[in-house]
Design a protein around this motif. Sequence first.
Motif, PDB file in Angstrom:
ATOM      1  N   ASN A 231      10.649 -17.283  14.450  1.00  0.00           N
ATOM      2  CA  ASN A 231      11.239 -17.584  13.061  1.00  0.00           C
ATOM      3  C   ASN A 231      10.068 -17.874  12.150  1.00  0.00           C
ATOM      4  O   ASN A 231       9.032 -18.691  12.712  1.00  0.00           O
ATOM      5  CB  ASN A 231      12.401 -18.621  13.272  1.00  0.00           C
ATOM      6  CG  ASN A 231      13.594 -18.103  14.090  1.00  0.00           C
ATOM      7  OD1 ASN A 231      13.713 -16.874  13.634  1.00  0.00           O
ATOM      8  ND2 ASN A 231      13.918 -18.984  14.694  1.00  0.00           N
ATOM      9  N   GLU A 232      10.473 -17.842  11.004  1.00  0.00           N
ATOM     10  CA  GLU A 232       9.253 -18.174  10.079  1.00  0.00           C
ATOM     11  C   GLU A 232       8.992 -19.806  10.059  1.00  0.00           C
ATOM     12  O   GLU A 232      10.045 -20.354  10.149  1.00  0.00           O
ATOM     13  CB  GLU A 232       9.597 -17.962   8.513  1.00  0.00           C
ATOM     14  CG  GLU A 232       8.699 -18.380   7.394  1.00  0.00           C
ATOM     15  CD  GLU A 232       9.088 -17.936   6.031  1.00  0.00           C
ATOM     16  OE1 GLU A 232       8.414 -17.721   5.283  1.00  0.00           O
ATOM     17  OE2 GLU A 232      10.368 -17.868   5.803  1.00  0.00           O
ATOM     18  N   THR A 282       4.100 -16.919   9.234  1.00  0.00           N
ATOM     19  CA  THR A 282       4.486 -16.667   7.918  1.00  0.00           C
ATOM     20  C   THR A 282       4.726 -15.154   7.795  1.00  0.00           C
ATOM     21  O   THR A 282       4.700 -14.389   8.372  1.00  0.00           O
ATOM     22  CB  THR A 282       3.443 -16.853   6.843  1.00  0.00           C
ATOM     23  OG1 THR A 282       2.307 -16.050   7.230  1.00  0.00           O
ATOM     24  CG2 THR A 282       3.028 -18.370   6.766  1.00  0.00           C
ATOM     25  N   ARG A 283       5.658 -14.864   6.747  1.00  0.00           N
ATOM     26  CA  ARG A 283       6.226 -13.569   6.461  1.00  0.00           C
ATOM     27  C   ARG A 283       5.127 -12.334   6.618  1.00  0.00           C
ATOM     28  O   ARG A 283       5.301 -11.408   7.023  1.00  0.00           O
ATOM     29  CB  ARG A 283       7.129 -13.473   5.042  1.00  0.00           C
ATOM     30  CG  ARG A 283       8.132 -14.441   4.879  1.00  0.00           C
ATOM     31  CD  ARG A 283       9.008 -14.554   3.773  1.00  0.00           C
ATOM     32  NE  ARG A 283       9.692 -15.604   3.548  1.00  0.00           N
ATOM     33  CZ  ARG A 283      10.658 -15.524   2.409  1.00  0.00           C
ATOM     34  NH1 ARG A 283      10.654 -14.824   1.317  1.00  0.00           N
ATOM     35  NH2 ARG A 283      11.587 -16.564   2.318  1.00  0.00           N
ATOM     36  N   ASP A 284       4.080 -12.794   5.956  1.00  0.00           N
ATOM     37  CA  ASP A 284       3.101 -11.586   5.600  1.00  0.00           C
ATOM     38  C   ASP A 284       2.327 -11.542   7.205  1.00  0.00           C
ATOM     39  O   ASP A 284       1.701 -10.388   7.162  1.00  0.00           O
ATOM     40  CB  ASP A 284       1.906 -12.159   4.803  1.00  0.00           C
ATOM     41  CG  ASP A 284       1.378 -13.303   5.458  1.00  0.00           C
ATOM     42  OD1 ASP A 284       1.864 -14.194   5.824  1.00  0.00           O
ATOM     43  OD2 ASP A 284      -0.153 -13.315   5.140  1.00  0.00           O
ATOM     44  N   TYR A 310      13.248 -14.290   8.736  1.00  0.00           N
ATOM     45  CA  TYR A 310      13.686 -15.480   7.559  1.00  0.00           C
ATOM     46  C   TYR A 310      15.030 -15.187   6.857  1.00  0.00           C
ATOM     47  O   TYR A 310      15.207 -13.883   6.913  1.00  0.00           O
ATOM     48  CB  TYR A 310      12.463 -15.547   6.498  1.00  0.00           C
ATOM     49  CG  TYR A 310      12.220 -14.342   5.734  1.00  0.00           C
ATOM     50  CD1 TYR A 310      12.765 -14.215   4.701  1.00  0.00           C
ATOM     51  CD2 TYR A 310      11.338 -13.408   6.287  1.00  0.00           C
ATOM     52  CE1 TYR A 310      12.549 -12.851   3.787  1.00  0.00           C
ATOM     53  CE2 TYR A 310      11.102 -12.505   5.722  1.00  0.00           C
ATOM     54  CZ  TYR A 310      11.595 -11.991   4.388  1.00  0.00           C
ATOM     55  OH  TYR A 310      11.305 -10.984   3.577  1.00  0.00           O
ATOM     56  N   ILE A 311      15.612 -16.154   6.752  1.00  0.00           N
ATOM     57  CA  ILE A 311      17.146 -15.924   6.388  1.00  0.00           C
ATOM     58  C   ILE A 311      17.570 -16.817   5.178  1.00  0.00           C
ATOM     59  O   ILE A 311      18.821 -16.691   4.907  1.00  0.00           O
ATOM     60  CB  ILE A 311      18.180 -16.088   7.672  1.00  0.00           C
ATOM     61  CG1 ILE A 311      17.918 -17.516   8.049  1.00  0.00           C
ATOM     62  CG2 ILE A 311      17.953 -15.204   8.945  1.00  0.00           C
ATOM     63  CD1 ILE A 311      18.801 -18.055   8.951  1.00  0.00           C
ATOM     64  N   GLU A 312      16.519 -17.359   4.488  1.00  0.00           N
ATOM     65  CA  GLU A 312      17.204 -18.000   3.388  1.00  0.00           C
ATOM     66  C   GLU A 312      18.014 -17.223   2.244  1.00  0.00           C
ATOM     67  O   GLU A 312      18.729 -17.808   1.668  1.00  0.00           O
ATOM     68  CB  GLU A 312      16.167 -18.967   2.883  1.00  0.00           C
ATOM     69  CG  GLU A 312      15.169 -18.282   1.999  1.00  0.00           C
ATOM     70  CD  GLU A 312      13.996 -17.889   3.018  1.00  0.00           C
ATOM     71  OE1 GLU A 312      14.242 -17.780   4.517  1.00  0.00           O
ATOM     72  OE2 GLU A 312      12.822 -17.774   2.725  1.00  0.00           O
ATOM     73  N   GLU A 313      17.775 -15.960   2.066  1.00  0.00           N
ATOM     74  CA  GLU A 313      18.143 -15.119   0.922  1.00  0.00           C
ATOM     75  C   GLU A 313      19.789 -14.971   1.389  1.00  0.00           C
ATOM     76  O   GLU A 313      20.399 -14.578   0.416  1.00  0.00           O
ATOM     77  CB  GLU A 313      17.688 -13.680   0.888  1.00  0.00           C
ATOM     78  CG  GLU A 313      16.067 -13.807   0.252  1.00  0.00           C
ATOM     79  CD  GLU A 313      15.194 -14.003   1.307  1.00  0.00           C
ATOM     80  OE1 GLU A 313      15.441 -14.093   2.339  1.00  0.00           O
ATOM     81  OE2 GLU A 313      13.982 -14.134   0.867  1.00  0.00           O
ATOM     82  N   VAL A 337      16.868  -7.043   7.696  1.00  0.00           N
ATOM     83  CA  VAL A 337      16.326  -7.440   6.525  1.00  0.00           C
ATOM     84  C   VAL A 337      17.202  -7.773   5.344  1.00  0.00           C
ATOM     85  O   VAL A 337      17.770  -6.832   5.287  1.00  0.00           O
ATOM     86  CB  VAL A 337      15.238  -6.356   6.333  1.00  0.00           C
ATOM     87  CG1 VAL A 337      14.183  -6.534   5.053  1.00  0.00           C
ATOM     88  CG2 VAL A 337      14.327  -5.897   7.614  1.00  0.00           C
ATOM     89  N   SER A 338      17.064  -8.624   4.818  1.00  0.00           N
ATOM     90  CA  SER A 338      18.021  -8.895   3.797  1.00  0.00           C
ATOM     91  C   SER A 338      17.631  -7.907   2.498  1.00  0.00           C
ATOM     92  O   SER A 338      16.398  -7.575   2.455  1.00  0.00           O
ATOM     93  CB  SER A 338      17.742 -10.590   3.172  1.00  0.00           C
ATOM     94  OG  SER A 338      16.405 -10.721   2.698  1.00  0.00           O
ATOM     95  N   VAL A 339      18.247  -7.723   1.859  1.00  0.00           N
ATOM     96  CA  VAL A 339      18.342  -6.493   0.534  1.00  0.00           C
ATOM     97  C   VAL A 339      17.179  -7.272  -0.348  1.00  0.00           C
ATOM     98  O   VAL A 339      16.594  -6.204  -0.920  1.00  0.00           O
ATOM     99  CB  VAL A 339      19.534  -6.556  -0.214  1.00  0.00           C
ATOM    100  CG1 VAL A 339      20.586  -5.903   0.802  1.00  0.00           C
ATOM    101  CG2 VAL A 339      20.063  -7.491  -0.533  1.00  0.00           C
TER     102      VAL A 339
END
Length: 377
Positions: A231-232, A282-284, A310-313, A337-339
């Motif tokens: 997780n991030e 981190t995401r990158d 990561y899931i905040e979106e 993956v969130s849109v």
Amino acid sequence: MLYFVIIKVVIVLSYTSIIYGLEFLETPQEFLILPEDTDLALTCRADSETAVINWYFQQTQEGQRWFLFAAETLEYPNVQTSYEGYYSCDAVEGEEVISSNNTHLRIAYIEDRFLRVPSQVYTVEGSTVEFECEPPDSYPAANVTWHKDNVPPPQISNARTYVTENYTLTIVGTLPEDSGNYQCVAVNEVTGVERRSLEGELYVTQRTDGEVDDNSEKPEPSIASYFLRVNEGDATSLLCAFQGVPYPSYSWLWGNGTEVSGQDARFMYQYEQQVLQILTATRDMTGTFQCVGTNVAGSNTINVTLFVYYIEELGFAEDLPEIRVELGAGYQVHVPVSVSTWTRKEERRRVLSAEDRGPRQRNSSVKEIVYFTSTIK
């Protein structure tokens, strides 16, 4: 005349008792430590045979005083840690009461499980290695020593070997003869009980002059390439191991082939760079980290594919489905993956009905999760 003498003696004795009062002839020591499962015996004795001895117990020195029973000797068989506390006695004769000092009882013990044990280390001569050890919980604190190949100190002690205050064994300037099995041994000196950790193996390869000879062997992976998800914001460690002659050196590449720097605050190397610790994901960092093992006979690689989620979106974590990762050639990896992060897919929305929404989802519009699928070659 005889009656007068007897009366005079009685009067003198009574007068002496009034002057000096009731006193203890024997009381327990103020601190007592016993091993588990041993017998406890505490004795209080006053200078008057008619005095009554009462025993009391307190969990803390300032806590409530609980009456136990009346007896000259307090006895408990097979004491456990639940018996720890403060014991005291009163001597009572008529209206006169005297109290002893508290006897603080502690029970000596040592648990079975080590909290940290040494691991396997493969390195080349001249390096510095550390074996960590955190002994089991113990009272009093256990005496910790290190054994090599079941041989206790001082045989493993030399100018290059020392143990720090936190029981870490450090070997500076390793030599091939340092190779062996290292074990942390903890002993409770009151109970005499000894605990031994799992063994950590040290293998030290001799350095060569850098030329290939008949004994040289190209590094071969000791573990297969693998996938790791995190997780991030979390920390994680990437592990890599090779076998080769001479023992290979390690380096890590990521992204477009950039070498991971030990000066980068996001990373930390351990065990001669066999372990790459990511302090904050981190995401990158999603992608492939490549571990390279190199010696005079050649080089080889192990790939570690990292997915940072990561899931905040999504607005709420309950909509994140189970993640399925299947390893091995020919299998597929499904990653949610969130849109908002998968721009090539059509953005779709759905509105939950009142029956579908939870307390945190009322009157909310939620983006649907989109998957991408890739085949591992």
